[in-house]
Each structure stands twice: as structure tokens, then as C-alpha cells.
Design a protein around this motif. Sequence first.
Motif, short mmCIF file in Angstrom:
data_model
loop_
_atom_site.label_atom_id
_atom_site.label_comp_id
_atom_site.label_asym_id
_atom_site.label_seq_id
_atom_site.Cartn_x
_atom_site.Cartn_y
_atom_site.Cartn_z
N VAL A 1 0.87 -1.18 0.00
CA VAL A 1 0.00 0.00 0.00
C VAL A 1 0.90 1.23 0.00
N THR A 2 0.72 2.10 -0.98
CA THR A 2 1.53 3.32 -1.03
C THR A 2 0.61 4.52 -1.11
N LEU A 3 1.01 5.58 -0.42
CA LEU A 3 0.22 6.80 -0.34
C LEU A 3 1.03 7.97 -0.88
N SER A 4 0.47 8.69 -1.82
CA SER A 4 0.94 10.00 -2.28
C SER A 4 2.07 9.97 -3.30
N VAL A 5 2.97 8.99 -3.25
CA VAL A 5 4.10 8.97 -4.18
C VAL A 5 4.00 7.74 -5.08
#
Length: 311
Positions: A124-128
Motif C-alpha cells: 500500500v503506497t500513499l501519495s508517491v
Amino acid sequence: MSAIEQQTIQVNGIQLSLHIAGPESGPPVWLLHGFPECWHSWRQQIPVLAAAGYRVFVPEMRGYGRSSAPAEIADYDLLTLCADIQGAMDLFGHQRVAMVGHDWGAVVAWHLALLEPARISALVTLSVPFAGRSRRPVIEIMRELYAERFNYIMYFQQPGVAEQELEADIERTLRLFMQDQDVFLQQKPPTASLLGGVALPGALPAWCSQHDLEIYVQTFANGFRGPLNWYRNFERNWQRTEFLAGRQVLQPTLFLIGDRDPVGVFEAHTLKRMPEVVPQLEQHVLANCGHWIQVEQGAQVNTLLLAFLQR
């Protein structure tokens, strides 16, 4: 919040501070923070994940808070940052984990997924976003693009310059980053300072209490040098990750970004290309949300995160 235990472990030549919550027998989930943040940036996710039965591991990343902050710039290259987490997973005997990262933590998480295709079962990755290794160092491209105008990453390159400005009033610095994300999009001469002339907003944002802010401030009590050194390794990162060129992120992956996030402007091309490199990609754009996505829209992030992990 549920009970959180703080531990300091010896790993990869440093002391790494960790905050751990949830049942000992629960599936491990790692939460990696970005800049200028801290483990407490995950305060809305930790109790929810722990209550759902997950064992949650939240490091203070190298250079931050109670973790070691080596002096050398080269001590913060990407493979070294990944090795901190890999070594910690080894120490705890983790065979299969879900890896979650925001901002720079997302960069580390993307590369851990490439390095650990068997051990990291969900990402899970957020923003980048991520679209593979660039054809040349990103810093070279940025030097060309921003020769005549300001860019915060270029401003961070000269050791000591940004540190002096950001450390002059740490609370003011963090409040400006939290409340005025347009500082990253400023149109001004390349020799300008980052926060000069930016007015301090009145009240804190709804998602950050004074107590929360104090934890952020304490994280940077020893200065910004370590965290800023992450930005000074673009060329070294590119050189050291040549062996990852052409690899896809094959894990099931959830990507979240806010509709008001400046990164969406900087990384528009990467966002467009990401599905080519991440074939099992699920992505969502969160409305009325800037860069600090897991606190600005914590409830929505939690809903999407839990549903994804349970699948």
C-alpha cells in the motif's frame, strides 16, 4: 489509541526505534512515514489495524526521532533505508508482511516490494507513485527544469542551507508544512528560501491537535540534517538500483493520493505510467485531500486499507 509498545533494536549498524501494537499472533503490517513526519503520522491507522487483529510495526525511520541519525549523506541512500526494514523483519522473523508507506516511506515501500517479492505479500503506497527506474538520475532532470525557478528538492541539496532555515523555529516550520502545502509549488527565484514570506496560519488543522504537533516537534529536536539527507542521494540511488531496472511490482498494490496533493502535479507522468509497472494495481483519488492523506482523510484511508488487506 490501543496500547503501543516502543522498542529500540540494533539493525543494519544503527539503532532503530519502533512502535508496535496489536496481538502478537496477528499478521504483520508495517507503516513507513515520510518527510517531515514521524511514526505518529499513523495515529489514525494504528488502533484500527490493531483492533482488526493485525500486528502493527511503525518505525521512526533512519534520521528521525529516537532512531540513529548518521552524519554521512551516503548513509541515507535508498538501499540502506530498505536494509533497515529488511533487517528488522529478519529480527522479528517475518516471512509474509503487508508493507504500507507514505511520501518517502512510499519510495522505500515500492523498492522493498521489488527487493522482497516473496516476503512482501501486499503493498500500500500513499501519495508517491512509481513507474520504474528512470533513464537517468532524477536530480539531473530537475537541475535542467529548475535552473531559472525555485524547487524545494533543489533547495534541499546544499548541506546546511535548508537545515538553518527549518531549524530556526521548528514548530513554525512544521505548521507551515502541514497547513500550506502550496509552499512546494511556489513560483520564485531559484535562490529564494523555502518558507520566507509565508504567513503562519492561525489555528492548527482539524486533524492535528497541539499534543500531536508536540510529538512532531520532538521528532525534529535534534535537527533536520538526517531527514534532508534522504533528498541528497538521488544520483547514488540511481546508481545503486541499476540491478532493479525493468522489474515490475507484482504484488497486489493499493495506491492512494489526494486530489489537492502537490505530488500529483509533480508526478503526473509517473501516475499515468504506473499501471504498466504495477499490473495488480488498485488506485483511488481522495477528494478534498492534500498530501498528508492518512490524517487529512483518516477514516476513508482506513476503510480502503482494511478492505484491501482483508482481500
